[in-house]
Design a protein around this motif. Structure first.
Motif, PDB file in Angstrom:
ATOM      1  N   ARG A   2      51.320  -6.447  17.967  1.00 26.16           N
ATOM      2  CA  ARG A   2      52.153  -5.486  17.245  1.00 26.16           C
ATOM      3  C   ARG A   2      53.550  -5.408  17.855  1.00 26.16           C
ATOM      4  O   ARG A   2      54.541  -5.394  17.136  1.00 26.16           O
ATOM      5  CB  ARG A   2      51.510  -4.099  17.251  1.00 26.16           C
ATOM      6  CG  ARG A   2      52.327  -3.068  16.435  1.00 26.16           C
ATOM      7  CD  ARG A   2      51.919  -1.632  16.736  1.00 26.16           C
ATOM      8  NE  ARG A   2      52.249  -1.197  18.064  1.00 26.16           N
ATOM      9  CZ  ARG A   2      53.450  -0.694  18.429  1.00 26.16           C
ATOM     10  NH1 ARG A   2      54.409  -0.602  17.560  1.00 26.16           N
ATOM     11  NH2 ARG A   2      53.650  -0.297  19.664  1.00 26.16           N
ATOM     12  N   ASP A   3      53.620  -5.400  19.172  1.00 25.77           N
ATOM     13  CA  ASP A   3      54.918  -5.330  19.840  1.00 25.77           C
ATOM     14  C   ASP A   3      55.776  -6.551  19.518  1.00 25.77           C
ATOM     15  O   ASP A   3      56.987  -6.431  19.310  1.00 25.77           O
ATOM     16  CB  ASP A   3      54.745  -5.202  21.351  1.00 25.77           C
ATOM     17  CG  ASP A   3      54.160  -3.857  21.764  1.00 25.77           C
ATOM     18  OD1 ASP A   3      54.182  -2.904  20.952  1.00 25.77           O
ATOM     19  OD2 ASP A   3      53.673  -3.760  22.907  1.00 25.77           O
ATOM     20  N   THR A   4      55.154  -7.709  19.460  1.00 30.66           N
ATOM     21  CA  THR A   4      55.887  -8.931  19.129  1.00 30.66           C
ATOM     22  C   THR A   4      56.392  -8.879  17.694  1.00 30.66           C
ATOM     23  O   THR A   4      57.538  -9.243  17.414  1.00 30.66           O
ATOM     24  CB  THR A   4      55.001 -10.175  19.348  1.00 30.66           C
ATOM     25  OG1 THR A   4      54.556 -10.187  20.708  1.00 30.66           O
ATOM     26  CG2 THR A   4      55.756 -11.453  19.054  1.00 30.66           C
ATOM     27  N   VAL A   5      55.564  -8.416  16.775  1.00 31.76           N
ATOM     28  CA  VAL A   5      55.985  -8.296  15.376  1.00 31.76           C
ATOM     29  C   VAL A   5      57.130  -7.281  15.250  1.00 31.76           C
ATOM     30  O   VAL A   5      58.087  -7.508  14.509  1.00 31.76           O
ATOM     31  CB  VAL A   5      54.800  -7.928  14.458  1.00 31.76           C
ATOM     32  CG1 VAL A   5      55.261  -7.604  13.048  1.00 31.76           C
ATOM     33  CG2 VAL A   5      53.789  -9.080  14.429  1.00 31.76           C
ATOM     34  N   MET A   6      57.065  -6.200  16.001  1.00 31.66           N
ATOM     35  CA  MET A   6      58.149  -5.219  15.971  1.00 31.66           C
ATOM     36  C   MET A   6      59.442  -5.820  16.524  1.00 31.66           C
ATOM     37  O   MET A   6      60.537  -5.557  16.005  1.00 31.66           O
ATOM     38  CB  MET A   6      57.766  -3.956  16.738  1.00 31.66           C
ATOM     39  CG  MET A   6      56.645  -3.162  16.085  1.00 31.66           C
ATOM     40  SD  MET A   6      56.986  -2.677  14.373  1.00 31.66           S
ATOM     41  CE  MET A   6      58.312  -1.504  14.629  1.00 31.66           C
ATOM     42  N   GLN A   7      59.328  -6.632  17.558  1.00 29.21           N
ATOM     43  CA  GLN A   7      60.499  -7.321  18.105  1.00 29.21           C
ATOM     44  C   GLN A   7      61.065  -8.281  17.052  1.00 29.21           C
ATOM     45  O   GLN A   7      62.279  -8.389  16.881  1.00 29.21           O
ATOM     46  CB  GLN A   7      60.106  -8.072  19.378  1.00 29.21           C
ATOM     47  CG  GLN A   7      61.261  -8.687  20.108  1.00 29.21           C
ATOM     48  CD  GLN A   7      60.814  -9.389  21.396  1.00 29.21           C
ATOM     49  OE1 GLN A   7      59.643  -9.417  21.746  1.00 29.21           O
ATOM     50  NE2 GLN A   7      61.771  -9.955  22.088  1.00 29.21           N
ATOM     51  N   SER A  33      54.282 -17.501  18.912  1.00 25.01           N
ATOM     52  CA  SER A  33      53.475 -16.657  19.791  1.00 25.01           C
ATOM     53  C   SER A  33      52.485 -15.818  18.980  1.00 25.01           C
ATOM     54  O   SER A  33      51.320 -15.675  19.359  1.00 25.01           O
ATOM     55  CB  SER A  33      54.391 -15.756  20.618  1.00 25.01           C
ATOM     56  OG  SER A  33      53.660 -14.843  21.369  1.00 25.01           O
ATOM     57  N   VAL A  34      52.928 -15.283  17.863  1.00 22.98           N
ATOM     58  CA  VAL A  34      52.053 -14.492  16.991  1.00 22.98           C
ATOM     59  C   VAL A  34      50.921 -15.369  16.447  1.00 22.98           C
ATOM     60  O   VAL A  34      49.768 -14.942  16.403  1.00 22.98           O
ATOM     61  CB  VAL A  34      52.847 -13.828  15.843  1.00 22.98           C
ATOM     62  CG1 VAL A  34      51.922 -13.252  14.775  1.00 22.98           C
ATOM     63  CG2 VAL A  34      53.750 -12.736  16.390  1.00 22.98           C
ATOM     64  N   LYS A  38      46.984 -14.665  17.131  1.00 24.03           N
ATOM     65  CA  LYS A  38      46.003 -14.529  16.046  1.00 24.03           C
ATOM     66  C   LYS A  38      44.762 -15.341  16.375  1.00 24.03           C
ATOM     67  O   LYS A  38      43.632 -14.833  16.278  1.00 24.03           O
ATOM     68  CB  LYS A  38      46.610 -14.990  14.721  1.00 24.03           C
ATOM     69  CG  LYS A  38      45.618 -14.993  13.573  1.00 24.03           C
ATOM     70  CD  LYS A  38      46.218 -15.614  12.335  1.00 24.03           C
ATOM     71  CE  LYS A  38      45.163 -15.895  11.297  1.00 24.03           C
ATOM     72  NZ  LYS A  38      45.664 -16.697  10.190  1.00 24.03           N
ATOM     73  N   LYS A  39      44.957 -16.594  16.782  1.00 26.28           N
ATOM     74  CA  LYS A  39      43.819 -17.454  17.112  1.00 26.28           C
ATOM     75  C   LYS A  39      43.005 -16.865  18.263  1.00 26.28           C
ATOM     76  O   LYS A  39      41.781 -16.828  18.221  1.00 26.28           O
ATOM     77  CB  LYS A  39      44.302 -18.849  17.471  1.00 26.28           C
ATOM     78  CG  LYS A  39      44.854 -19.621  16.296  1.00 26.28           C
ATOM     79  CD  LYS A  39      45.416 -20.956  16.725  1.00 26.28           C
ATOM     80  CE  LYS A  39      46.114 -21.634  15.565  1.00 26.28           C
ATOM     81  NZ  LYS A  39      46.811 -22.851  15.981  1.00 26.28           N
ATOM     82  N   GLU A  40      43.697 -16.413  19.307  1.00 27.21           N
ATOM     83  CA  GLU A  40      43.020 -15.846  20.476  1.00 27.21           C
ATOM     84  C   GLU A  40      42.267 -14.560  20.132  1.00 27.21           C
ATOM     85  O   GLU A  40      41.129 -14.358  20.570  1.00 27.21           O
ATOM     86  CB  GLU A  40      44.032 -15.562  21.585  1.00 27.21           C
ATOM     87  CG  GLU A  40      44.622 -16.793  22.221  1.00 27.21           C
ATOM     88  CD  GLU A  40      45.754 -16.476  23.170  1.00 27.21           C
ATOM     89  OE1 GLU A  40      45.886 -15.310  23.612  1.00 27.21           O
ATOM     90  OE2 GLU A  40      46.525 -17.402  23.478  1.00 27.21           O
ATOM     91  N   ALA A  73      54.652 -11.302  10.216  1.00 34.69           N
ATOM     92  CA  ALA A  73      55.500 -12.166  11.045  1.00 34.69           C
ATOM     93  C   ALA A  73      56.050 -13.330  10.225  1.00 34.69           C
ATOM     94  O   ALA A  73      57.240 -13.668  10.323  1.00 34.69           O
ATOM     95  CB  ALA A  73      54.727 -12.682  12.254  1.00 34.69           C
ATOM     96  N   ASP A  74      55.212 -13.928   9.393  1.00 32.68           N
ATOM     97  CA  ASP A  74      55.669 -15.027   8.542  1.00 32.68           C
ATOM     98  C   ASP A  74      56.746 -14.566   7.564  1.00 32.68           C
ATOM     99  O   ASP A  74      57.747 -15.262   7.342  1.00 32.68           O
ATOM    100  CB  ASP A  74      54.497 -15.629   7.760  1.00 32.68           C
ATOM    101  CG  ASP A  74      53.541 -16.425   8.638  1.00 32.68           C
ATOM    102  OD1 ASP A  74      53.929 -16.812   9.760  1.00 32.68           O
ATOM    103  OD2 ASP A  74      52.394 -16.654   8.194  1.00 32.68           O
ATOM    104  N   HIS A  75      56.562 -13.406   6.983  1.00 33.20           N
ATOM    105  CA  HIS A  75      57.565 -12.870   6.053  1.00 33.20           C
ATOM    106  C   HIS A  75      58.869 -12.558   6.778  1.00 33.20           C
ATOM    107  O   HIS A  75      59.958 -12.791   6.241  1.00 33.20           O
ATOM    108  CB  HIS A  75      57.043 -11.622   5.338  1.00 33.20           C
ATOM    109  CG  HIS A  75      55.964 -11.912   4.343  1.00 33.20           C
ATOM    110  ND1 HIS A  75      56.128 -12.777   3.284  1.00 33.20           N
ATOM    111  CD2 HIS A  75      54.690 -11.450   4.256  1.00 33.20           C
ATOM    112  CE1 HIS A  75      55.005 -12.832   2.585  1.00 33.20           C
ATOM    113  NE2 HIS A  75      54.118 -12.040   3.156  1.00 33.20           N
ATOM    114  N   LEU A  76      58.775 -12.043   7.996  1.00 40.23           N
ATOM    115  CA  LEU A  76      59.984 -11.756   8.762  1.00 40.23           C
ATOM    116  C   LEU A  76      60.755 -13.034   9.070  1.00 40.23           C
ATOM    117  O   LEU A  76      61.994 -13.023   9.069  1.00 40.23           O
ATOM    118  CB  LEU A  76      59.630 -11.015  10.054  1.00 40.23           C
ATOM    119  CG  LEU A  76      59.185  -9.565   9.863  1.00 40.23           C
ATOM    120  CD1 LEU A  76      58.635  -9.004  11.172  1.00 40.23           C
ATOM    121  CD2 LEU A  76      60.311  -8.704   9.332  1.00 40.23           C
TER     122      LEU A  76
END
Length: 94
Positions: A2-7, A33-34, A38-40, A73-76
């Motif tokens: 979530r933090d990465t997506v917010m960044q 990274s996202v 997701k995989k992890e 993330a993809d849309h961003l």
């Protein structure tokens, strides 16, 4: 995740509003990274399910959140890269 997506949201907004192309390479790193997260996260969830440490009842919700964040993330990425290519592709038009 979530933090990465917010960044990514902050970078996308800045790139789109101010046409800051210099931040796009960092943006690509965050998106990769996202994808890895997701995989992890999904693999860890399946391990918890197999070990009996997680209820099958919550599985669809957990998976939906993870998949949804990755889609955001993809849309961003598309929004951020739209400043160099109208389709949002990471390939720059010349």
């Amino acid at each position: 995740m979530r933090d990465t997506v917010m960044q990514m949201f902050a970078i996308s907004k800045d790139a789109f509003e101010n046409l800051h192309r210099d931040k796009l390479p960092k943006f690509t790193q965050l998106e990769e990274s996202v994808d890895s997260m997701k995989k992890e996260l999904i693999a860890g969830h399946f391990t918890r399910l197999a070990d009996g440490n997680c209820s099958v009842d919550v599985s669809p919700y957990y998976s939906s959140v993870i998949v949804g964040l990755e889609r955001v993330a993809d849309h961003l990425v598309n929004v951020g890269y739209s400043i160099v290519n109208p389709t949002g592709s990471q390939k720059q038009d010349n």
